[in-house]
Design an enzyme around this catalytic site. Structure first.
Site, PDB file in Angstrom:
ATOM      1  N   HIS A  21       0.841  -1.204   0.000  1.00 33.20           N
ATOM      2  CA  HIS A  21       0.000   0.000   0.000  1.00 33.20           C
ATOM      3  C   HIS A  21       0.877   1.255   0.000  1.00 33.20           C
ATOM      4  O   HIS A  21       0.606   2.219  -0.708  1.00 33.20           O
ATOM      5  CB  HIS A  21      -0.891   0.048   1.253  1.00 33.20           C
ATOM      6  CG  HIS A  21      -1.952  -1.004   1.324  1.00 33.20           C
ATOM      7  ND1 HIS A  21      -2.119  -1.817   2.417  1.00 33.20           N
ATOM      8  CD2 HIS A  21      -2.941  -1.356   0.450  1.00 33.20           C
ATOM      9  CE1 HIS A  21      -3.142  -2.633   2.218  1.00 33.20           C
ATOM     10  NE2 HIS A  21      -3.661  -2.378   1.035  1.00 33.20           N
ATOM     11  N   LYS A  45     -15.907  -8.041   4.330  1.00 28.66           N
ATOM     12  CA  LYS A  45     -14.741  -8.553   5.056  1.00 28.66           C
ATOM     13  C   LYS A  45     -14.929  -8.265   6.540  1.00 28.66           C
ATOM     14  O   LYS A  45     -15.388  -7.193   6.909  1.00 28.66           O
ATOM     15  CB  LYS A  45     -13.467  -7.831   4.597  1.00 28.66           C
ATOM     16  CG  LYS A  45     -13.056  -8.108   3.156  1.00 28.66           C
ATOM     17  CD  LYS A  45     -11.744  -7.391   2.842  1.00 28.66           C
ATOM     18  CE  LYS A  45     -11.318  -7.581   1.394  1.00 28.66           C
ATOM     19  NZ  LYS A  45     -10.139  -6.753   1.032  1.00 28.66           N
ATOM     20  N   ARG A  94      -1.777  -5.719  -8.822  1.00 31.44           N
ATOM     21  CA  ARG A  94      -0.633  -6.571  -8.553  1.00 31.44           C
ATOM     22  C   ARG A  94      -0.450  -7.649  -9.611  1.00 31.44           C
ATOM     23  O   ARG A  94       0.638  -7.972 -10.003  1.00 31.44           O
ATOM     24  CB  ARG A  94      -0.786  -7.260  -7.190  1.00 31.44           C
ATOM     25  CG  ARG A  94      -0.557  -6.351  -6.041  1.00 31.44           C
ATOM     26  CD  ARG A  94      -1.196  -6.875  -4.800  1.00 31.44           C
ATOM     27  NE  ARG A  94      -2.637  -6.810  -4.903  1.00 31.44           N
ATOM     28  CZ  ARG A  94      -3.470  -7.046  -3.921  1.00 31.44           C
ATOM     29  NH1 ARG A  94      -3.004  -7.425  -2.754  1.00 31.44           N
ATOM     30  NH2 ARG A  94      -4.763  -6.938  -4.092  1.00 31.44           N
ATOM     31  N   SER A 132      -2.997  -7.799   2.731  1.00 32.59           N
ATOM     32  CA  SER A 132      -3.209  -7.738   4.183  1.00 32.59           C
ATOM     33  C   SER A 132      -3.548  -9.109   4.753  1.00 32.59           C
ATOM     34  O   SER A 132      -3.155  -9.445   5.876  1.00 32.59           O
ATOM     35  CB  SER A 132      -4.334  -6.748   4.501  1.00 32.59           C
ATOM     36  OG  SER A 132      -4.009  -5.472   4.020  1.00 32.59           O
TER      37      SER A 132
END
Ligand code: ADP
Length: 163
Positions: A21, A45, A94, A132
């Site tokens: 990040h 989440k 990514r 994460s």
């Protein structure tokens, strides 16, 4: 004449912030006059950290970056972005696996606010495997996460998973 106030929003869950990040934040802040890191409660989440804890960790990680601020938002990202006068939303890409979801979101968001662009930035390749969730998994089993997250986040994770 240059528009002096090109604002971009970098939205995410940031549960917690990682070096990936931070790599995106560093790239984005060089492209815009101001970058707002916008922490959201993702209803899909279950977070490990509260919004306040996540914001605190981000604030500590970016305190030397003059044109970056941290906020919290609820509701539609595009409503929030418009309210802030942002010209762009920044997302990190990514791998191909990110692409389909991000592509769909970007197109929906363009329908909602056609004047706000979605800008995709690629991190240094050393962060392409990082997210994460994986950091929390490693921390949970007391693995070494020192190269994945800032020091303060490492300590917070250690606290969470102590004993
Ligand atoms: P969200 O729940 O919105 O995906 P995240 O906190 O997981 O929130 O991620 C926020 C943004 O940061 C997303 O655009 C994601 O692709 C990007 N991101 C997450 N990890 C990395 C990383 N290691 N490198 C680059 N971008 C990343």
């Amino acid at each position: 004449m240059k528009d002096q106030n090109k604002i971009a929003i970098y939205p995410g869950t940031f549960d917690p912030i990682t070096n990936g990040h931070l790599d995106i934040i560093e790239r984005a802040r060089n492209l815009f006059d101001m970058l707002i890191v916008a922490v959201t409660n993702n209803p899909y989440k279950v977070p490990l950290f509260t919004v306040d804890e996540r914001m605190e960790m981000i604030k500590n990680s970016i305190k030397n970056l003059t044109n970056v601020i941290v906020e919290n938002f609820d509701g539609l990202l595009m409503d929030y972005a418009q309210k802030k006068g942002a010209i762009a939303v920044v997302r990190g890409l990514r791998a191909i696996s990110d692409f389909e979801y991000e592509f769909q979101m970007a197109l929906v968001n363009r329908k909602l606010a056609k004047n706000i662009a979605t800008v995709f930035l690629m991190p240094n390749e050393k962060y392409t495997y990082l997210n994460s969730t994986i950091v929390k998994e490693v921390a949970k089993f007391h693995g070494d996460i020192s190269s994945f997250v800032p020091k303060e986040v490492e300590l917070k994770l250690k606290e969470k998973f102590a004993n």
